[in-house]
Design a protein around this motif. Sequence first.
Motif, PDB file in Angstrom:
ATOM      1  N   LEU A   1       4.026   1.577  36.743  1.00  0.00           N
ATOM      2  CA  LEU A   1       3.518   2.723  35.981  1.00  0.00           C
ATOM      3  C   LEU A   1       2.894   2.278  34.665  1.00  0.00           C
ATOM      4  CD1 LEU A   1       6.356   5.373  36.445  1.00  0.00           C
ATOM      5  CD2 LEU A   1       3.969   5.689  37.077  1.00  0.00           C
ATOM      6  N   ILE A   2       3.563   1.374  33.979  1.00  0.00           N
ATOM      7  CA  ILE A   2       3.074   0.886  32.690  1.00  0.00           C
ATOM      8  C   ILE A   2       1.703   0.248  32.845  1.00  0.00           C
ATOM      9  CG2 ILE A   2       3.470  -0.856  30.901  1.00  0.00           C
ATOM     10  CD1 ILE A   2       6.541  -0.331  31.440  1.00  0.00           C
ATOM     11  N   SER A   3       1.570  -0.584  33.880  1.00  0.00           N
ATOM     12  CA  SER A   3       0.301  -1.274  34.126  1.00  0.00           C
ATOM     13  C   SER A   3      -0.791  -0.292  34.523  1.00  0.00           C
ATOM     14  CB  SER A   3       0.485  -2.331  35.220  1.00  0.00           C
ATOM     15  OG  SER A   3      -0.729  -2.958  35.526  1.00  0.00           O
ATOM     16  N   ALA A   4      -0.455   0.648  35.384  1.00  0.00           N
ATOM     17  CA  ALA A   4      -1.447   1.602  35.891  1.00  0.00           C
ATOM     18  C   ALA A   4      -1.931   2.558  34.807  1.00  0.00           C
ATOM     19  CB  ALA A   4      -0.864   2.393  37.055  1.00  0.00           C
ATOM     20  N   LEU A   5      -1.024   2.938  33.906  1.00  0.00           N
ATOM     21  CA  LEU A   5      -1.349   3.943  32.899  1.00  0.00           C
ATOM     22  C   LEU A   5      -1.626   3.345  31.524  1.00  0.00           C
ATOM     23  CD1 LEU A   5       1.356   6.603  33.883  1.00  0.00           C
ATOM     24  CD2 LEU A   5      -1.004   6.416  34.688  1.00  0.00           C
ATOM     25  N   TYR A   6      -1.581   2.022  31.424  1.00  0.00           N
ATOM     26  CA  TYR A   6      -1.870   1.314  30.169  1.00  0.00           C
ATOM     27  C   TYR A   6      -0.969   1.799  29.037  1.00  0.00           C
ATOM     28  CZ  TYR A   6      -6.095   0.611  32.974  1.00  0.00           C
ATOM     29  OH  TYR A   6      -6.955   0.335  34.013  1.00  0.00           O
ATOM     30  N   LEU A   7       0.331   1.851  29.309  1.00  0.00           N
ATOM     31  CA  LEU A   7       1.274   2.351  28.316  1.00  0.00           C
ATOM     32  C   LEU A   7       1.955   1.201  27.578  1.00  0.00           C
ATOM     33  CD1 LEU A   7       2.900   5.207  30.429  1.00  0.00           C
ATOM     34  CD2 LEU A   7       1.216   5.437  28.595  1.00  0.00           C
ATOM     35  N   PRO A   8       2.243   1.371  26.278  1.00  0.00           N
ATOM     36  CA  PRO A   8       2.871   0.317  25.480  1.00  0.00           C
ATOM     37  C   PRO A   8       4.385   0.249  25.696  1.00  0.00           C
ATOM     38  CG  PRO A   8       2.424   2.209  24.099  1.00  0.00           C
ATOM     39  CD  PRO A   8       1.854   2.535  25.451  1.00  0.00           C
ATOM     40  N   ALA A   9       4.788  -0.197  26.867  1.00  0.00           N
ATOM     41  CA  ALA A   9       6.203  -0.343  27.211  1.00  0.00           C
ATOM     42  C   ALA A   9       6.332  -1.581  28.097  1.00  0.00           C
ATOM     43  CB  ALA A   9       6.716   0.901  27.922  1.00  0.00           C
ATOM     44  N   TYR A  10       7.565  -1.987  28.410  1.00  0.00           N
ATOM     45  CA  TYR A  10       7.744  -3.217  29.182  1.00  0.00           C
ATOM     46  C   TYR A  10       8.809  -3.120  30.275  1.00  0.00           C
ATOM     47  CZ  TYR A  10      11.429  -3.673  25.679  1.00  0.00           C
ATOM     48  OH  TYR A  10      12.501  -3.429  24.869  1.00  0.00           O
ATOM     49  N   ASP A  11       9.621  -2.084  30.260  1.00  0.00           N
ATOM     50  CA  ASP A  11      10.621  -1.901  31.309  1.00  0.00           C
ATOM     51  C   ASP A  11      10.967  -0.419  31.419  1.00  0.00           C
ATOM     52  OD1 ASP A  11      12.177  -1.399  29.091  1.00  0.00           O
ATOM     53  OD2 ASP A  11      13.507  -3.110  29.356  1.00  0.00           O
ATOM     54  N   ALA A  12      11.929  -0.102  32.299  1.00  0.00           N
ATOM     55  CA  ALA A  12      12.278   1.302  32.539  1.00  0.00           C
ATOM     56  C   ALA A  12      12.803   1.974  31.278  1.00  0.00           C
ATOM     57  CB  ALA A  12      13.311   1.401  33.665  1.00  0.00           C
ATOM     58  N   ALA A  13      13.630   1.272  30.532  1.00  0.00           N
ATOM     59  CA  ALA A  13      14.230   1.871  29.332  1.00  0.00           C
ATOM     60  C   ALA A  13      13.175   2.158  28.265  1.00  0.00           C
ATOM     61  CB  ALA A  13      15.306   0.941  28.773  1.00  0.00           C
ATOM     62  N   SER A  14      12.280   1.199  28.024  1.00  0.00           N
ATOM     63  CA  SER A  14      11.260   1.407  26.987  1.00  0.00           C
ATOM     64  C   SER A  14      10.239   2.459  27.404  1.00  0.00           C
ATOM     65  CB  SER A  14      10.564   0.087  26.649  1.00  0.00           C
ATOM     66  OG  SER A  14       9.885  -0.436  27.775  1.00  0.00           O
ATOM     67  N   LEU A  15       9.939   2.526  28.712  1.00  0.00           N
ATOM     68  CA  LEU A  15       9.011   3.555  29.187  1.00  0.00           C
ATOM     69  C   LEU A  15       9.638   4.937  29.071  1.00  0.00           C
ATOM     70  CD1 LEU A  15       6.375   4.452  30.434  1.00  0.00           C
ATOM     71  CD2 LEU A  15       7.294   3.910  32.702  1.00  0.00           C
ATOM     72  N   THR A  16      10.910   5.045  29.413  1.00  0.00           N
ATOM     73  CA  THR A  16      11.615   6.324  29.277  1.00  0.00           C
ATOM     74  C   THR A  16      11.627   6.770  27.817  1.00  0.00           C
ATOM     75  OG1 THR A  16      13.029   5.877  31.189  1.00  0.00           O
ATOM     76  CG2 THR A  16      13.803   7.529  29.616  1.00  0.00           C
ATOM     77  N   ALA A  17      11.916   5.833  26.925  1.00  0.00           N
ATOM     78  CA  ALA A  17      11.948   6.153  25.496  1.00  0.00           C
ATOM     79  C   ALA A  17      10.582   6.639  25.018  1.00  0.00           C
ATOM     80  CB  ALA A  17      12.386   4.934  24.698  1.00  0.00           C
ATOM     81  N   LEU A  18       9.523   5.993  25.500  1.00  0.00           N
ATOM     82  CA  LEU A  18       8.169   6.391  25.114  1.00  0.00           C
ATOM     83  C   LEU A  18       7.848   7.801  25.603  1.00  0.00           C
ATOM     84  CD1 LEU A  18       4.975   4.238  25.259  1.00  0.00           C
ATOM     85  CD2 LEU A  18       4.973   6.465  26.367  1.00  0.00           C
ATOM     86  N   LEU A  19       8.175   8.081  26.849  1.00  0.00           N
ATOM     87  CA  LEU A  19       7.856   9.389  27.426  1.00  0.00           C
ATOM     88  C   LEU A  19       8.660  10.517  26.782  1.00  0.00           C
ATOM     89  CD1 LEU A  19       7.607   8.458  31.229  1.00  0.00           C
ATOM     90  CD2 LEU A  19       5.730   8.931  29.645  1.00  0.00           C
ATOM     91  N   LEU A  20       9.842  10.181  26.239  1.00  0.00           N
ATOM     92  CA  LEU A  20      10.695  11.203  25.633  1.00  0.00           C
ATOM     93  C   LEU A  20      10.500  11.311  24.127  1.00  0.00           C
ATOM     94  CD1 LEU A  20      14.057  10.657  27.576  1.00  0.00           C
ATOM     95  CD2 LEU A  20      12.205  12.258  28.076  1.00  0.00           C
ATOM     96  N   ASP A  21       9.717  10.411  23.552  1.00  0.00           N
ATOM     97  CA  ASP A  21       9.476  10.423  22.110  1.00  0.00           C
ATOM     98  C   ASP A  21       8.362  11.416  21.794  1.00  0.00           C
ATOM     99  OD1 ASP A  21       8.859   9.996  19.473  1.00  0.00           O
ATOM    100  OD2 ASP A  21       8.676   7.822  19.630  1.00  0.00           O
ATOM    101  N   PRO A  22       8.672  12.524  21.134  1.00  0.00           N
ATOM    102  CA  PRO A  22       7.655  13.565  20.893  1.00  0.00           C
ATOM    103  C   PRO A  22       6.493  13.106  20.016  1.00  0.00           C
ATOM    104  CG  PRO A  22       9.656  14.013  19.642  1.00  0.00           C
ATOM    105  CD  PRO A  22       9.983  12.905  20.580  1.00  0.00           C
ATOM    106  N   GLU A  23       6.647  11.961  19.344  1.00  0.00           N
ATOM    107  CA  GLU A  23       5.575  11.445  18.498  1.00  0.00           C
ATOM    108  C   GLU A  23       4.559  10.610  19.272  1.00  0.00           C
ATOM    109  OE1 GLU A  23       5.302  12.466  15.364  1.00  0.00           O
ATOM    110  OE2 GLU A  23       7.107  13.655  15.773  1.00  0.00           O
ATOM    111  N   GLN A  24       4.899  10.224  20.495  1.00  0.00           N
ATOM    112  CA  GLN A  24       4.018   9.376  21.298  1.00  0.00           C
ATOM    113  C   GLN A  24       2.982  10.221  22.038  1.00  0.00           C
ATOM    114  OE1 GLN A  24       3.778   6.077  21.512  1.00  0.00           O
ATOM    115  NE2 GLN A  24       5.456   5.721  20.081  1.00  0.00           N
ATOM    116  N   PRO A  25       1.690   9.837  22.000  1.00  0.00           N
ATOM    117  CA  PRO A  25       0.639  10.618  22.669  1.00  0.00           C
ATOM    118  C   PRO A  25       0.873  10.810  24.166  1.00  0.00           C
ATOM    119  CG  PRO A  25      -0.336   9.011  21.181  1.00  0.00           C
ATOM    120  CD  PRO A  25       1.134   8.699  21.245  1.00  0.00           C
ATOM    121  N   ALA A  26       1.518   9.834  24.816  1.00  0.00           N
ATOM    122  CA  ALA A  26       1.736   9.924  26.269  1.00  0.00           C
ATOM    123  C   ALA A  26       3.019  10.659  26.634  1.00  0.00           C
ATOM    124  CB  ALA A  26       1.758   8.522  26.877  1.00  0.00           C
TER     125      ALA A  26
END
Length: 200
Positions: free
Chosen positions: A39-64
Amino acid sequence: MLLLTSNAYNIFWLGRYLARIHFLCQYLPLKDDQHAQQLISALYLPAYDAASLTALLLDPEQPASFNQQFQMAYDNVQALRGVLSAQSYAELNAMFKYAKGSASSICQVISDVEAVLESESHDVFLFFSLGKYIEDLDQALRMQQDPTDVINQLEIIAKALQSYACTSFLEAWQAFKQQPELSTFHGLNTQLQQSLGVAV
């Protein structure tokens, strides 16, 4: 119903944002690092694993994040207040108010939000569906999934758009079908944005 250019554009992007949220909701909760990295690679998201991607998606300050995407969808609903029926507008406002600030609540109501919009007038339904399936196509190509079903849905929509001023998009659509890849999708998307800049 005669849509203004801005209304068609808002409806289209409302479809895209809701489809994007729906897509991400399928993957919660994220636990598998390998799947998360896809998912990170496909969507070009600034994360590196499941935990960091989850944190990014749940962070209301993050555009994604879910919150930001949901807010963008809500802004489009507000822009369409004079286009949507009073009942639909009231229902959508209630759903957005209920789900605001909670990713789990957003995922719970997203299908209901889509159902309300799909029950609207033919023009609203058409441009909402166009946005929804263009986003689905984008995600399928990014995730290297078979896009056949989405292409078939978009073919139906393309035929319905023949009575609108979307000539450049329709020509790009025919070209895309000959080579349905992410590289050609970008050209299709560009032509679509230009077509939505024409009065409908």
